[in-house]
Design a protein around this motif. Structure first.
Motif, PDB file in Angstrom:
ATOM      1  N   PHE A   1      -7.922  12.128  -4.062  1.00 16.29           N
ATOM      2  CA  PHE A   1      -7.179  12.042  -2.802  1.00 16.29           C
ATOM      3  C   PHE A   1      -7.052  13.422  -2.163  1.00 16.29           C
ATOM      4  O   PHE A   1      -7.342  13.605  -0.979  1.00 16.29           O
ATOM      5  CB  PHE A   1      -5.788  11.443  -3.039  1.00 16.29           C
ATOM      6  CG  PHE A   1      -5.023  11.196  -1.770  1.00 16.29           C
ATOM      7  CD1 PHE A   1      -5.117   9.976  -1.121  1.00 16.29           C
ATOM      8  CD2 PHE A   1      -4.219  12.178  -1.210  1.00 16.29           C
ATOM      9  CE1 PHE A   1      -4.422   9.736   0.055  1.00 16.29           C
ATOM     10  CE2 PHE A   1      -3.526  11.953  -0.030  1.00 16.29           C
ATOM     11  CZ  PHE A   1      -3.628  10.730   0.602  1.00 16.29           C
ATOM     12  N   ARG A   2      -6.663  14.415  -2.948  1.00 15.99           N
ATOM     13  CA  ARG A   2      -6.474  15.766  -2.423  1.00 15.99           C
ATOM     14  C   ARG A   2      -7.784  16.338  -1.871  1.00 15.99           C
ATOM     15  O   ARG A   2      -7.814  16.887  -0.763  1.00 15.99           O
ATOM     16  CB  ARG A   2      -5.937  16.677  -3.533  1.00 15.99           C
ATOM     17  CG  ARG A   2      -5.618  18.093  -3.072  1.00 15.99           C
ATOM     18  CD  ARG A   2      -5.077  18.941  -4.226  1.00 15.99           C
ATOM     19  NE  ARG A   2      -6.100  19.260  -5.209  1.00 15.99           N
ATOM     20  CZ  ARG A   2      -7.030  20.209  -5.060  1.00 15.99           C
ATOM     21  NH1 ARG A   2      -7.061  20.933  -3.958  1.00 15.99           N
ATOM     22  NH2 ARG A   2      -7.917  20.438  -6.007  1.00 15.99           N
ATOM     23  N   MET A   3      -8.845  16.192  -2.620  1.00 16.33           N
ATOM     24  CA  MET A   3     -10.128  16.736  -2.182  1.00 16.33           C
ATOM     25  C   MET A   3     -10.652  16.015  -0.941  1.00 16.33           C
ATOM     26  O   MET A   3     -11.178  16.650  -0.032  1.00 16.33           O
ATOM     27  CB  MET A   3     -11.151  16.677  -3.322  1.00 16.33           C
ATOM     28  CG  MET A   3     -10.805  17.598  -4.483  1.00 16.33           C
ATOM     29  SD  MET A   3     -10.626  19.351  -4.010  1.00 16.33           S
ATOM     30  CE  MET A   3     -12.323  19.763  -3.625  1.00 16.33           C
ATOM     31  N   ASN A   4     -10.509  14.699  -0.882  1.00 13.74           N
ATOM     32  CA  ASN A   4     -10.999  13.981   0.284  1.00 13.74           C
ATOM     33  C   ASN A   4     -10.108  14.196   1.500  1.00 13.74           C
ATOM     34  O   ASN A   4     -10.594  14.230   2.625  1.00 13.74           O
ATOM     35  CB  ASN A   4     -11.197  12.503  -0.029  1.00 13.74           C
ATOM     36  CG  ASN A   4     -12.501  12.269  -0.757  1.00 13.74           C
ATOM     37  OD1 ASN A   4     -12.993  13.143  -1.477  1.00 13.74           O
ATOM     38  ND2 ASN A   4     -13.078  11.093  -0.595  1.00 13.74           N
ATOM     39  N   ASP A   5      -8.822  14.367   1.294  1.00 11.11           N
ATOM     40  CA  ASP A   5      -7.935  14.676   2.414  1.00 11.11           C
ATOM     41  C   ASP A   5      -8.391  15.980   3.076  1.00 11.11           C
ATOM     42  O   ASP A   5      -8.558  16.046   4.299  1.00 11.11           O
ATOM     43  CB  ASP A   5      -6.483  14.780   1.930  1.00 11.11           C
ATOM     44  CG  ASP A   5      -5.499  14.920   3.083  1.00 11.11           C
ATOM     45  OD1 ASP A   5      -5.612  14.164   4.070  1.00 11.11           O
ATOM     46  OD2 ASP A   5      -4.617  15.798   2.985  1.00 11.11           O
ATOM     47  N   GLY A   6      -8.634  17.001   2.280  1.00 18.35           N
ATOM     48  CA  GLY A   6      -9.148  18.259   2.826  1.00 18.35           C
ATOM     49  C   GLY A   6     -10.557  18.108   3.368  1.00 18.35           C
ATOM     50  O   GLY A   6     -10.909  18.698   4.391  1.00 18.35           O
ATOM     51  N   GLY A   7     -11.361  17.295   2.688  1.00 22.33           N
ATOM     52  CA  GLY A   7     -12.735  17.074   3.126  1.00 22.33           C
ATOM     53  C   GLY A   7     -12.809  16.408   4.486  1.00 22.33           C
ATOM     54  O   GLY A   7     -13.594  16.824   5.345  1.00 22.33           O
TER      55      GLY A   7
ATOM     56  N   MET B   1       0.842  -1.172   0.000  1.00 23.22           N
ATOM     57  CA  MET B   1       0.000   0.000   0.000  1.00 23.22           C
ATOM     58  C   MET B   1       0.892   1.241   0.000  1.00 23.22           C
ATOM     59  O   MET B   1       1.819   1.339   0.776  1.00 23.22           O
ATOM     60  CB  MET B   1      -0.886  -0.023   1.247  1.00 23.22           C
ATOM     61  CG  MET B   1      -1.846   1.122   1.315  1.00 23.22           C
ATOM     62  SD  MET B   1      -2.863   1.144   2.810  1.00 23.22           S
ATOM     63  CE  MET B   1      -3.191  -0.553   3.132  1.00 23.22           C
ATOM     64  N   SER B   2       0.598   2.195  -0.878  1.00 21.70           N
ATOM     65  CA  SER B   2       1.405   3.401  -0.972  1.00 21.70           C
ATOM     66  C   SER B   2       0.932   4.452   0.022  1.00 21.70           C
ATOM     67  O   SER B   2      -0.142   4.327   0.617  1.00 21.70           O
ATOM     68  CB  SER B   2       1.319   3.955  -2.386  1.00 21.70           C
ATOM     69  OG  SER B   2       0.052   4.560  -2.583  1.00 21.70           O
ATOM     70  N   GLU B   3       1.723   5.512   0.171  1.00 18.25           N
ATOM     71  CA  GLU B   3       1.324   6.578   1.092  1.00 18.25           C
ATOM     72  C   GLU B   3       0.193   7.419   0.517  1.00 18.25           C
ATOM     73  O   GLU B   3      -0.374   8.250   1.217  1.00 18.25           O
ATOM     74  CB  GLU B   3       2.523   7.445   1.459  1.00 18.25           C
ATOM     75  CG  GLU B   3       3.178   8.124   0.284  1.00 18.25           C
ATOM     76  CD  GLU B   3       4.466   8.825   0.658  1.00 18.25           C
ATOM     77  OE1 GLU B   3       4.638   9.954   0.230  1.00 18.25           O
ATOM     78  OE2 GLU B   3       5.282   8.227   1.387  1.00 18.25           O
ATOM     79  N   THR B   4      -0.147   7.208  -0.745  1.00 18.23           N
ATOM     80  CA  THR B   4      -1.277   7.919  -1.334  1.00 18.23           C
ATOM     81  C   THR B   4      -2.520   7.035  -1.428  1.00 18.23           C
ATOM     82  O   THR B   4      -3.496   7.403  -2.071  1.00 18.23           O
ATOM     83  CB  THR B   4      -0.920   8.434  -2.745  1.00 18.23           C
ATOM     84  OG1 THR B   4      -0.522   7.321  -3.548  1.00 18.23           O
ATOM     85  CG2 THR B   4       0.184   9.468  -2.691  1.00 18.23           C
ATOM     86  N   ASP B   5      -2.497   5.869  -0.791  1.00 20.24           N
ATOM     87  CA  ASP B   5      -3.636   4.956  -0.839  1.00 20.24           C
ATOM     88  C   ASP B   5      -4.650   5.230   0.261  1.00 20.24           C
ATOM     89  O   ASP B   5      -5.797   4.849   0.144  1.00 20.24           O
ATOM     90  CB  ASP B   5      -3.174   3.500  -0.731  1.00 20.24           C
ATOM     91  CG  ASP B   5      -4.325   2.530  -0.959  1.00 20.24           C
ATOM     92  OD1 ASP B   5      -4.902   2.562  -2.064  1.00 20.24           O
ATOM     93  OD2 ASP B   5      -4.652   1.766  -0.031  1.00 20.24           O
ATOM     94  N   ARG B   6      -4.217   5.899   1.340  1.00 21.95           N
ATOM     95  CA  ARG B   6      -5.141   6.081   2.460  1.00 21.95           C
ATOM     96  C   ARG B   6      -4.992   7.439   3.105  1.00 21.95           C
ATOM     97  O   ARG B   6      -3.922   8.016   3.150  1.00 21.95           O
ATOM     98  CB  ARG B   6      -4.985   4.970   3.490  1.00 21.95           C
ATOM     99  CG  ARG B   6      -3.682   4.982   4.239  1.00 21.95           C
ATOM    100  CD  ARG B   6      -3.412   3.701   5.028  1.00 21.95           C
ATOM    101  NE  ARG B   6      -4.114   3.614   6.273  1.00 21.95           N
ATOM    102  CZ  ARG B   6      -4.838   2.568   6.654  1.00 21.95           C
ATOM    103  NH1 ARG B   6      -4.944   1.513   5.899  1.00 21.95           N
ATOM    104  NH2 ARG B   6      -5.448   2.558   7.805  1.00 21.95           N
ATOM    105  N   ILE B   7      -6.115   7.908   3.618  1.00 26.00           N
ATOM    106  CA  ILE B   7      -6.206   9.153   4.374  1.00 26.00           C
ATOM    107  C   ILE B   7      -6.572   8.750   5.789  1.00 26.00           C
ATOM    108  O   ILE B   7      -7.468   7.929   5.991  1.00 26.00           O
ATOM    109  CB  ILE B   7      -7.304  10.062   3.791  1.00 26.00           C
ATOM    110  CG1 ILE B   7      -6.946  10.498   2.381  1.00 26.00           C
ATOM    111  CG2 ILE B   7      -7.545  11.273   4.701  1.00 26.00           C
ATOM    112  CD1 ILE B   7      -8.106  11.141   1.625  1.00 26.00           C
ATOM    113  N   GLU B   8      -5.886   9.334   6.779  1.00 27.43           N
ATOM    114  CA  GLU B   8      -6.208   9.069   8.179  1.00 27.43           C
ATOM    115  C   GLU B   8      -6.342  10.393   8.918  1.00 27.43           C
ATOM    116  O   GLU B   8      -5.482  11.254   8.795  1.00 27.43           O
ATOM    117  CB  GLU B   8      -5.115   8.239   8.848  1.00 27.43           C
ATOM    118  CG  GLU B   8      -4.992   6.847   8.298  1.00 27.43           C
ATOM    119  CD  GLU B   8      -4.022   5.981   9.101  1.00 27.43           C
ATOM    120  OE1 GLU B   8      -3.972   6.119  10.335  1.00 27.43           O
ATOM    121  OE2 GLU B   8      -3.322   5.178   8.465  1.00 27.43           O
ATOM    122  N   LYS B   9      -7.416  10.527   9.672  1.00 28.18           N
ATOM    123  CA  LYS B   9      -7.641  11.696  10.520  1.00 28.18           C
ATOM    124  C   LYS B   9      -8.116  11.199  11.876  1.00 28.18           C
ATOM    125  O   LYS B   9      -8.890  10.245  11.964  1.00 28.18           O
ATOM    126  CB  LYS B   9      -8.717  12.631   9.937  1.00 28.18           C
ATOM    127  CG  LYS B   9      -8.462  13.107   8.525  1.00 28.18           C
ATOM    128  CD  LYS B   9      -7.296  14.048   8.426  1.00 28.18           C
ATOM    129  CE  LYS B   9      -7.103  14.505   6.992  1.00 28.18           C
ATOM    130  NZ  LYS B   9      -5.815  15.087   6.745  1.00 28.18           N
TER     131      LYS B   9
END
Length: 151
Positions: free
Chosen positions: A130-136, A1-9
Motif C-alpha cells: 500500500f505504501r509503495m503504490n500510494d507513492g508510486g 472497505m477500510s481506509e487502507t483498502d484503496r488508493i485514489e489520485k
C-alpha cells in the motif's frame, strides 16, 4: 472497505480526452510515462506482459490482466501490487484492481486513478504494498502530466 483498502489520485491534465486516452491505452505511450516496456497492445481479457524500466526495478516483470477499455472513459486492469521480489510467487494472491477514469473539464481532462483491494493482500506485505503504490501513483500522475505536456 477500510481506509487502507484503496488508493485514489486525481489530476487535471491540460490535454483533450483523446490524447489522455491514447497515453493510457496505447501500450507504447503507456510504457513511456509509466516506465515499462510492454510486449504488445492492451486487449481486454488478456494478460499484458513486459519489463519495468524504472531505475532500480529493471528486474521486475510487468504482468496485468486488462479488464475494461471503454474509449475515452475507463481503462482498468488487475495486477499484484508491489510484486518486486523475483523469488516470490505472487500468483496465489488476490490481485488489486487499477481503474483509470476520464472526464472532460473546461481546460482538458480530469484523470482519476483508483487502486482497490489491498485488504485482500497477505498481511505480511499489505502495508508495504500500500505504501509503495500510494507513492508510486503520486509519481505516475505527475509522469503522465509531464508526458502529455511534452508529447
Amino acid at each position: 472497505m477500510s481506509e487502507t483498502d484503496r488508493i485514489e489520485k486525481s489530476i487535471e491534465l491540460k490535454a483533450p480526452l483523446s490524447r489522455v486516452w491514447k497515453a493510457l491505452t496505447d501500450h507504447e505511450a503507456f510504457g513511456t510515462w509509466f516506465r515499462v516496456k510492454l510486449d504488445g497492445p492492451f486487449v481486454p481479457g488478456e494478460v499484458s506482459r513486459g519489463r519495468v524500466t524504472y531505475p532500480g526495478f529493471e528486474h521486475v516483470e510487468w504482468q496485468a490482466v486488462v479488464q475494461k477499455m471503454e474509449p475515452e472513459r475507463l481503462f482498468s486492469f488487475t495486477w499484484h501490487p508491489y510484486a518486486v521480489d523475483p523469488n516470490t510467487d505472487y500468483s496465489q494472491e488476490t490481485p488489486t484492481l487499477v481503474t483509470f477514469t476520464l472526464g472532460a473539464t473546461a481546460t482538458g481532462t480530469l484523470l482519476r486513478v483508483v487502486e482497490s483491494g489491498f485488504d485482500k493482500i497477505p498481511a505480511c506485505r499489505r502495508a508495504e504494498a500500500f505504501r509503495m503504490n500510494d507513492g508510486g501513483w503520486a509519481e505516475q500522475v505527475r509522469n503522465i502530466a509531464e508526458y502529455l505536456a511534452h508529447g
